[in-house]
Design a protein around this motif. Structure first.
Motif, PDB file in Angstrom:
ATOM      1  N   LYS A 193       0.825  -1.212   0.000  1.00 12.03           N
ATOM      2  CA  LYS A 193       0.000   0.000   0.000  1.00 12.03           C
ATOM      3  C   LYS A 193       0.857   1.259   0.000  1.00 12.03           C
ATOM      4  O   LYS A 193       0.559   2.229  -0.696  1.00 12.03           O
ATOM      5  N   GLY A 194       1.943   1.231   0.763  1.00  6.52           N
ATOM      6  CA  GLY A 194       2.796   2.414   0.866  1.00  6.52           C
ATOM      7  C   GLY A 194       3.401   2.825  -0.457  1.00  6.52           C
ATOM      8  O   GLY A 194       3.550   4.015  -0.748  1.00  6.52           O
ATOM      9  N   ILE A 195       3.735   1.833  -1.294  1.00  5.12           N
ATOM     10  CA  ILE A 195       4.319   2.126  -2.604  1.00  5.12           C
ATOM     11  C   ILE A 195       3.253   2.658  -3.542  1.00  5.12           C
ATOM     12  O   ILE A 195       3.492   3.572  -4.326  1.00  5.12           O
ATOM     13  N   MET A 196       2.050   2.123  -3.451  1.00  7.89           N
ATOM     14  CA  MET A 196       0.939   2.625  -4.258  1.00  7.89           C
ATOM     15  C   MET A 196       0.662   4.085  -3.920  1.00  7.89           C
ATOM     16  O   MET A 196       0.383   4.901  -4.799  1.00  7.89           O
ATOM     17  N   GLU A 197       0.743   4.421  -2.636  1.00 11.40           N
ATOM     18  CA  GLU A 197       0.483   5.799  -2.201  1.00 11.40           C
ATOM     19  C   GLU A 197       1.526   6.769  -2.738  1.00 11.40           C
ATOM     20  O   GLU A 197       1.235   7.945  -2.956  1.00 11.40           O
ATOM     21  N   MET A 198       2.745   6.283  -2.960  1.00  9.03           N
ATOM     22  CA  MET A 198       3.810   7.140  -3.460  1.00  9.03           C
ATOM     23  C   MET A 198       3.726   7.368  -4.964  1.00  9.03           C
ATOM     24  O   MET A 198       4.271   8.329  -5.486  1.00  9.03           O
ATOM     25  N   ALA A 199       3.056   6.466  -5.676  1.00  8.95           N
ATOM     26  CA  ALA A 199       3.058   6.496  -7.137  1.00  8.95           C
ATOM     27  C   ALA A 199       2.305   7.700  -7.689  1.00  8.95           C
ATOM     28  O   ALA A 199       1.168   7.979  -7.305  1.00  8.95           O
ATOM     29  N   ASP A 200       2.946   8.421  -8.606  1.00  6.16           N
ATOM     30  CA  ASP A 200       2.289   9.493  -9.344  1.00  6.16           C
ATOM     31  C   ASP A 200       1.646   8.933 -10.606  1.00  6.16           C
ATOM     32  O   ASP A 200       0.758   9.545 -11.191  1.00  6.16           O
ATOM     33  N   MET A 201       2.128   7.758 -11.005  1.00  6.19           N
ATOM     34  CA  MET A 201       1.596   7.104 -12.195  1.00  6.19           C
ATOM     35  C   MET A 201       1.844   5.608 -12.110  1.00  6.19           C
ATOM     36  O   MET A 201       2.897   5.173 -11.657  1.00  6.19           O
ATOM     37  N   VAL A 202       0.859   4.832 -12.506  1.00 13.47           N
ATOM     38  CA  VAL A 202       1.004   3.377 -12.588  1.00 13.47           C
ATOM     39  C   VAL A 202       0.881   2.993 -14.058  1.00 13.47           C
ATOM     40  O   VAL A 202      -0.084   3.381 -14.730  1.00 13.47           O
ATOM     41  N   VAL A 203       1.867   2.268 -14.566  1.00 19.75           N
ATOM     42  CA  VAL A 203       1.847   1.830 -15.959  1.00 19.75           C
ATOM     43  C   VAL A 203       1.741   0.304 -16.004  1.00 19.75           C
ATOM     44  O   VAL A 203       2.591  -0.390 -15.441  1.00 19.75           O
ATOM     45  N   ILE A 204       0.684  -0.184 -16.626  1.00 20.82           N
ATOM     46  CA  ILE A 204       0.547  -1.625 -16.817  1.00 20.82           C
ATOM     47  C   ILE A 204       1.395  -1.979 -18.029  1.00 20.82           C
ATOM     48  O   ILE A 204       1.029  -1.676 -19.174  1.00 20.82           O
TER      49      ILE A 204
END
Length: 334
Positions: A193-204
């Motif tokens: 969860k902590g890494i998701m919160e830091m993400a400005d963008m998620v690329v599949i």
């Protein structure tokens, strides 16, 4: 005992001049000085960093991470080539894992990015992570400054993988990009969860062939998941998109999104506020590192450590009490 000094070393001014001219050979040698543990090199490194400081900072620093097998190197190569086609100079700082047993590292990113590495406006520097937090090379910050002074206006920092290193990289970059895969099981369970919160963008990534439908489903899942997180101080709403590094699709969307982010945070003042905060934190990190070395290099501490370790094992003293004794001994030496 006199410290060994390599004959190949240049003067501080030679490193400064070569770096500012964009000489990649001199830049590489300057980074080697920055990463060196020799006291003579440390003195030169301080002079070099201080001199090039006014010429640094003119880039966008992008942290890139993802689970093992997500295709970070392939993505970075495709992304880097796209940026260069747009007129940018790209530096890739790839943090390779260091073995805690052999102290060796793979340092193989130049072989994994063979097309990007031969381009004139690309510079790839793999660095061993050593014993620093989560595998992030201790001197990555200084290396970024050198690359900026050499004229690289996009800095890509690739982390080892998903773990503690992401916190450190997030703390030294402007934009944090998380690469994920579709069809690899419970996608939302595979990331902290902590890494998701830091993400400005998620690329599949790898959104091609049989993975296209799965990638779209994963994109929707992540987009929904990101909505539950509180609004970032930057005012930016994280974006989830798809890309295929091998098919070269979606790469332009990634860069366009980063430019939109840069425009927003520049306009609302967050960009410079975040950079200033990072500079202050960088100072405290260096203070902590210096104090740690000062403590463990102390002759008084070294003389007591071995005996106290034995006392801890035999339960003659508690670890807390042993630490207290060592710190008190360290204080007395000043």
């Amino acid at each position: 005992m006199k410290e060994y000094k390599p004959k190949s070393r240049l003067s501080a001014q030679a490193y400064i001049n070569g770096t500012l001219k964009g000489d990649r050979v001199i830049l590489s040698r300057a980074i080697t000085i920055i990463e060196s543990h020799l006291e003579s090199d440390k003195a030169v490194a301080k002079d070099v960093i201080q001199a090039i400081l006014p010429h640094s900072g003119n880039s966008i620093r992008i942290g890139i991470t993802g689970v093992p097998g997500v295709g970070k190197s392939t993505f970075i190569e495709a992304f880097g080539k796209h940026l260069i086609s747009q007129g940018h100079k790209v530096a890739v700082l790839s943090i390779d894992p260091t073995s805690q047993r052999s102290k060796g590292s793979i340092l193989g990113d130049k072989t994994r990015m063979d097309e990007l590495s031969i381009l004139e406006n690309a510079y790839i520097r793999p660095s061993a992570s050593g014993n620093t937090l989560g595998g992030v090379a201790n001197k990555t910050g200084e290396t970024m400054l050198l690359c900026e002074a050499a004229g690289y206006d996009v800095i890509l920092v690739e982390t080892v993988g998903v773990g503690q290193s992401e916190t450190a990289v997030h703390g030294m970059t402007d934009f944090f990009l998380l690469l994920m895969l579709a069809g690899a099981g419970d996608e939302l369970q595979g990331i902290k969860k902590g890494i998701m919160e830091m993400a400005d963008m998620v690329v599949i990534n790898k959104a091609d062939g049989d993975n296209i439908k799965k990638s779209e489903l994963a994109r929707l899942q992540y987009q929904n998941a990101l909505h539950i997180f509180p609004q970032s101080e930057s005012g930016w709403t994280p974006v989830v998109t798809k890309a295929s590094s091998t098919k070269n699709t979606g790469i332009d969307v990634v860069w366009d999104t980063i430019l939109k982010y840069k425009h927003l945070v520049t306009e609302n003042g967050y960009f410079i506020k975040n950079r200033n905060h990072q500079k202050i934190q960088w100072m405290y990190t260096n203070i902590n590192d210096a104090l740690k070395h000062l403590f463990y290099d102390s002759k008084d501490i070294k003389s007591q450590l071995t005996s106290l370790e034995k006392d801890i094992i035999s339960s003659a003293i508690s670890p807390v009490k042993a630490a207290e004794l060592l710190i008190e001994k360290f204080r007395e030496s000043f």
